[in-house]
Design an enzyme around this catalytic site. Sequence first.
Site, PDB file in Angstrom:
ATOM      1  N   HIS A 178       0.853  -1.189   0.000  1.00 26.35           N
ATOM      2  CA  HIS A 178       0.000   0.000   0.000  1.00 26.35           C
ATOM      3  C   HIS A 178       0.888   1.239   0.000  1.00 26.35           C
ATOM      4  O   HIS A 178       2.038   1.195   0.442  1.00 26.35           O
ATOM      5  CB  HIS A 178      -0.885   0.011   1.242  1.00 26.35           C
ATOM      6  CG  HIS A 178      -1.899  -1.079   1.280  1.00 26.35           C
ATOM      7  ND1 HIS A 178      -2.923  -1.099   2.199  1.00 26.35           N
ATOM      8  CD2 HIS A 178      -2.051  -2.197   0.533  1.00 26.35           C
ATOM      9  CE1 HIS A 178      -3.667  -2.174   2.010  1.00 26.35           C
ATOM     10  NE2 HIS A 178      -3.146  -2.859   1.007  1.00 26.35           N
ATOM     11  N   GLU A 219       0.943   3.834   1.903  1.00 28.20           N
ATOM     12  CA  GLU A 219       1.443   4.178   3.231  1.00 28.20           C
ATOM     13  C   GLU A 219       2.604   3.274   3.633  1.00 28.20           C
ATOM     14  O   GLU A 219       3.606   3.744   4.179  1.00 28.20           O
ATOM     15  CB  GLU A 219       0.322   4.077   4.283  1.00 28.20           C
ATOM     16  CG  GLU A 219      -0.818   5.035   4.058  1.00 28.20           C
ATOM     17  CD  GLU A 219      -1.894   4.532   3.105  1.00 28.20           C
ATOM     18  OE1 GLU A 219      -2.903   5.231   2.951  1.00 28.20           O
ATOM     19  OE2 GLU A 219      -1.731   3.438   2.513  1.00 28.20           O
TER      20      GLU A 219
END
Length: 143
Positions: free
Chosen positions: A82, A84
């Site tokens: 992801h 993040e």
Amino acid sequence: MLTRRSMIAGAIAAWGAGLLAMRKVLARTADNHKSFIKRAFEMRHRAVSEGDQAYGAIVVKNGQVVGLGPSRVVTNTDATAHAEMEALRDAGRTLGTHDLSGCILYTTSPPCRMCETAAHWGNIERVYTGADITDRGRPGYGC
């Protein structure tokens, strides 16, 4: 000799000067948040242009970008890549540590449980999300 009236007037003037200084700091802070969230959206655009999901994130420490994170779930065939997570990993490499104390995470959308928990364990100070720059506070356990 100072009179009560002159002391009160001085206190009010100092208070007003303090408010003006605070407004300037808040304006600079808002401008910084805007520029950092813009960088997160640039990571989002990069992810899409590379054929991945439309997510982006960055990590900032002391006003400097230390981690970049376009989503790489599709391109790396990695369910944990992801935006993040990519930004946190990049920040760790840049800073040479897993401890990201004092860092702020800017991301294009609210982090999932995995990403919020990773930010928590990385000691991320605050998380800001979306075009409206929502302050989500200090990350907690997402699970």
